[in-house]
Design a protein around this motif. Structure first.
Motif, short mmCIF file in Angstrom:
data_model
loop_
_atom_site.label_atom_id
_atom_site.label_comp_id
_atom_site.label_asym_id
_atom_site.label_seq_id
_atom_site.Cartn_x
_atom_site.Cartn_y
_atom_site.Cartn_z
N SER A 295 0.82 -1.22 0.00
CA SER A 295 0.00 0.00 0.00
C SER A 295 0.85 1.27 0.00
N GLY A 296 2.14 1.13 0.34
CA GLY A 296 3.01 2.30 0.39
C GLY A 296 3.43 2.83 -0.96
N GLY A 297 3.33 1.98 -1.99
CA GLY A 297 3.71 2.42 -3.32
C GLY A 297 5.20 2.76 -3.41
N VAL A 326 8.01 0.60 7.49
CA VAL A 326 8.89 1.29 6.55
C VAL A 326 8.27 1.26 5.15
N GLY A 327 7.77 0.10 4.75
CA GLY A 327 7.21 -0.05 3.41
C GLY A 327 6.01 0.84 3.18
N GLU A 328 5.13 0.95 4.19
CA GLU A 328 3.92 1.76 4.00
C GLU A 328 4.20 3.26 4.06
N GLU A 329 4.94 3.69 5.07
CA GLU A 329 5.10 5.13 5.27
C GLU A 329 6.22 5.74 4.44
N TRP A 330 7.21 4.92 4.06
CA TRP A 330 8.35 5.45 3.30
C TRP A 330 8.45 4.86 1.90
N GLY A 331 7.59 3.89 1.61
CA GLY A 331 7.50 3.36 0.26
C GLY A 331 8.70 2.54 -0.18
N PHE A 332 8.69 2.21 -1.47
CA PHE A 332 9.79 1.45 -2.06
C PHE A 332 11.10 2.21 -1.94
N LEU A 333 11.02 3.53 -2.08
CA LEU A 333 12.22 4.37 -2.00
C LEU A 333 12.85 4.29 -0.62
N SER A 336 14.20 0.74 0.10
CA SER A 336 15.47 0.52 -0.61
C SER A 336 16.61 1.22 0.10
N LEU A 337 16.35 2.42 0.61
CA LEU A 337 17.39 3.17 1.33
C LEU A 337 17.84 2.41 2.58
N VAL A 338 16.88 1.85 3.31
CA VAL A 338 17.21 1.07 4.52
C VAL A 338 18.09 -0.12 4.15
N ILE A 339 17.70 -0.83 3.09
CA ILE A 339 18.49 -1.99 2.66
C ILE A 339 19.88 -1.56 2.21
#
Length: 425
Positions: A295-297, A326-333, A336-339
Motif C-alpha cells: 500500500s506504500g507504493g 517502513v514499506g507503507e510510510e516510506w514506500g519502495f524508495l 530501498s534506502l534502509v536496505i
C-alpha cells in the motif's frame, strides 16, 4: 602514547558509528509510528513501546562505552570464558526463566525482560574467532572442523530447547565464516541442497522427490563412469552410500514434517508454499504485512500517514514486522534506502575485516557481518512473504532492549577490535 591508549574513541571507525546511529534513529521513528495511539502522550513515557525503546537506546550508550573500554587483547584472551558464561545463562533459563508465547527465553527482573540468546551470538562469534585464530589450528583436519561445529552447536541446541527456532537459524551464518577460513564450499552447498530437498518433500511428497533424486544421482554417476570406467571399481561403496543417505534423509524429512514439527509450524510452511490459504488464522500476520507494504507504493504515504499502520492491522508490527511500517510510510524508495544502509554497513565490516592485521579480529568481523546478514535476510524475507514466520528481529529496528543491546555489543566489540590495528599494538 599513554594518553592515546586511554582514549577509547581513538581509532574508532566513525562510518560504522554513523550508520549505527542512523539505523537506530530511523528504527525508533518507525516504532513510534507503529505503536502511537490516538491519545497524546509525551515521548518519554514508559507505558508506551516507543517510550521504552527510547530508554533502551539511551541505555545503549553506556554499553557502547563499556564495549570500547576493554582493549582487543581482553576480548581475545577471555573469549572462551565469555562464551562459557553465556552458555550458563542459557542453561539457567530452564530453572529461572519466564515462559512468554510458549518459549522459555526470558529472564524477568522486576518487570524488565532480558533474552540471553540475543547476547550469546556475540560471545559465540568471539569463541569461534578464538579457536580459528589459534596458530596450531588447521581447518582441513576433520577433528578441528568438529570442534568448530560444536562451538555453534551448543548454544543452538540450548536455544532450540526453549524452543526458539528462529534464533537457531542464525547460527547457520557461521558457515560463511568457516568458509572464509578454509572450510570447503561443499558444506554450504550441502546445506542448500538439504533445504531444497526438505521443501520439495513437503510440496511434492517423499516418493516423487525420491524418484527424481535417484534419477539425477544415477545420471551423474553414469556420466562419471562413462568418462572414467575405473571409477565404479574403486568407489562402488561411496555410490551405494550416497543413495542410502539421500533416501534416509528424504524419509526422515517426511517424518519430521509430519510428526516432529508442531501444527503451527507445519501451517506456516503450507501457507508459504501455497498448499494452504489461511489469511484470517496462522497466515494473518504475513498477509496483512504484505498488504501494508504494497500500500506504500513508490514514495510511501509519509511519516505517521500510514492508515494501515495507524489502524494496527499488522499484529506486533513494532517488533518482527517493523519493516512493514517502513514499506507503507516510506514506500519502495525508503525501503530501498534502509536496505542500502544495511549493505553499506555489511560491506564496511567485511572491508575492515580483510584489512585486519590480527586474524582474531578478521574472523570476528566476518562473524558480525554474517550474523547481521542472516537477520536482515530472514526478517525482511519473512515480512514480504518469502520465508515462513519466525521470531527473528531486524537489527537496530525491531522493538526490544535485548535485541538492540545484543546487536550493539556485537557491532561495537568489532569496532573496538578494528581500532586495535593502530593503537593497541
Amino acid at each position: 602514547m599513554r594518553q592515546e591508549r586511554n582514549n577509547i574513541f581513538l581509532g574508532v571507525d566513525w562510518l560504522l558509528v554513523i550508520l549505527y546511529v542512523v539505523l537506530v534513529g530511523f528504527g525508533w521513528m518507525n516504532i513510534y509510528a507503529a505503536s502511537i495511539s490516538n491519545e497524546s502522550l509525551p515521548l518519554i513515557n514508559l507505558s508506551t513501546k516507543y517510550g521504552k525503546q527510547l530508554l533502551f537506546i539511551c541505555l545503549s550508550i553506556p554499553l557502547i562505552i563499556f564495549a570500547l573500554f576493554f582493549n582487543s587483547k581482553f576480548y581475545e584472551r577471555f573469549a572462551s570464558i565469555l562464551y562459557l558464561i553465556s552458555l550458563v545463562f542459557l542453561i539457567g533459563l530452564f530453572f529461572f526463566g519466564k515462559k512468554i508465547n510458549g518459549a522459555t527465553s526470558w529472564y524477568d527482573f522486576g518487570g524488565i525482560g532480558l533474552q540471553p540468546s540475543e547476547f550469546v551470538k556475540a560471545f559465540t562469534a568471539l569463541a569461534v574467532a578464538k579457536l580459528l585464530s589459534d596458530r596450531n589450528y588447521n581447518f582441513k583436519l576433520v577433528k578441528n572442523q568438529i570442534k568448530a561445529f560444536l562451538i555453534i552447536l551448543f548454544p543452538a541446541f540450548l536455544i532450540a530447547l526453549q524452543p526458539d527456532m528462529g534464533s537457531v537459524l542464525i547460527y547457520m551464518a557461521f558457515f560463511f565464516v568457516f568458509n572464509r577460513e578454509g572450510l570447503t564450499v561443499y558444506y554450504i552447498l550441502l546445506g542448500f541442497i538439504t533445504v531444497v530437498l526438505f521443501i520439495c518433500v513437503i510440496y511434492f511428497g517423499k516418493f516423487w522427490v525420491l524418484g527424481v533424486s535417484y534419477g539425477l544421482i544415477s545420471a551423474y554417476f553414469i556420466y562419471v563412469i562413462y568418462r572414467n570406467p575405473q571409477f565404479l571399481r574403486f568407489n562402488w561403496q561411496k555410490i551405494i552410500g550416497v543413495f542410502l543417505i539421500v533416501g534416509l534423509f528424504i524419509f526422515s524429512a517426511n517424518y519430521a514434517y509430519n510428526h516432529v514439527l508442531s501444527v503451527h509450524q507445519k501451517d506456516r510452511f503450507d501457507i508459504l508454499l501455497g498448499l494452504k490459504t489461511d489469511n484470517k488464522g496462522i497466515g494473518y500476520n504475513s498477509h496483512q504485512s504484505e498488504l501494508t507494504i504494497s500500500s506504500g507504493g513508490f514514495f510511501g504515504k509519509g511519516f505517521l500517514q500510514g492508515d494501515r499502520t495507524q489502524g494496527h492491522f499488522v499484529p506486533e508490527q513494532h517488533t518482527d514486522y517493523i519493516f512493514s511500517t517502513v514499506g507503507e510510510e516510506w514506500g519502495f524508495l525508503g525501503s530501498s534506502l534502509v536496505i542500502i544502509l544495511f549493505i553499506v554497513m555489511l560491506l564496511r565490516i567485511i572491508y575492515l575485516s580483510e584489512t585486519h592485521t590480527n586474524k582474531f579480529g578478521r574472523i570476528y568481523g566476518y562473524g558480525v557481518a554474517s550474523i547481521l546478514f542472516f537477520h536482515i535476510l530472514v526478517n525482511i524475507g519473512m515480512v514480504i512473504g518469502l520465508f515462513p514466520t519466525v521470531g527473528v528481529p531486524l537489527p537496530f529496528f525491531s522493538y526490544g532492549g535485548s535485541s538492540l543491546w545484543g546487536f550493539t555489543i556485537l557491532l561495537f566489540i568489532f569496532i573496538r577490535l578494528d581500532a586495535h590495528k593502530k593503537y593497541d599494538l
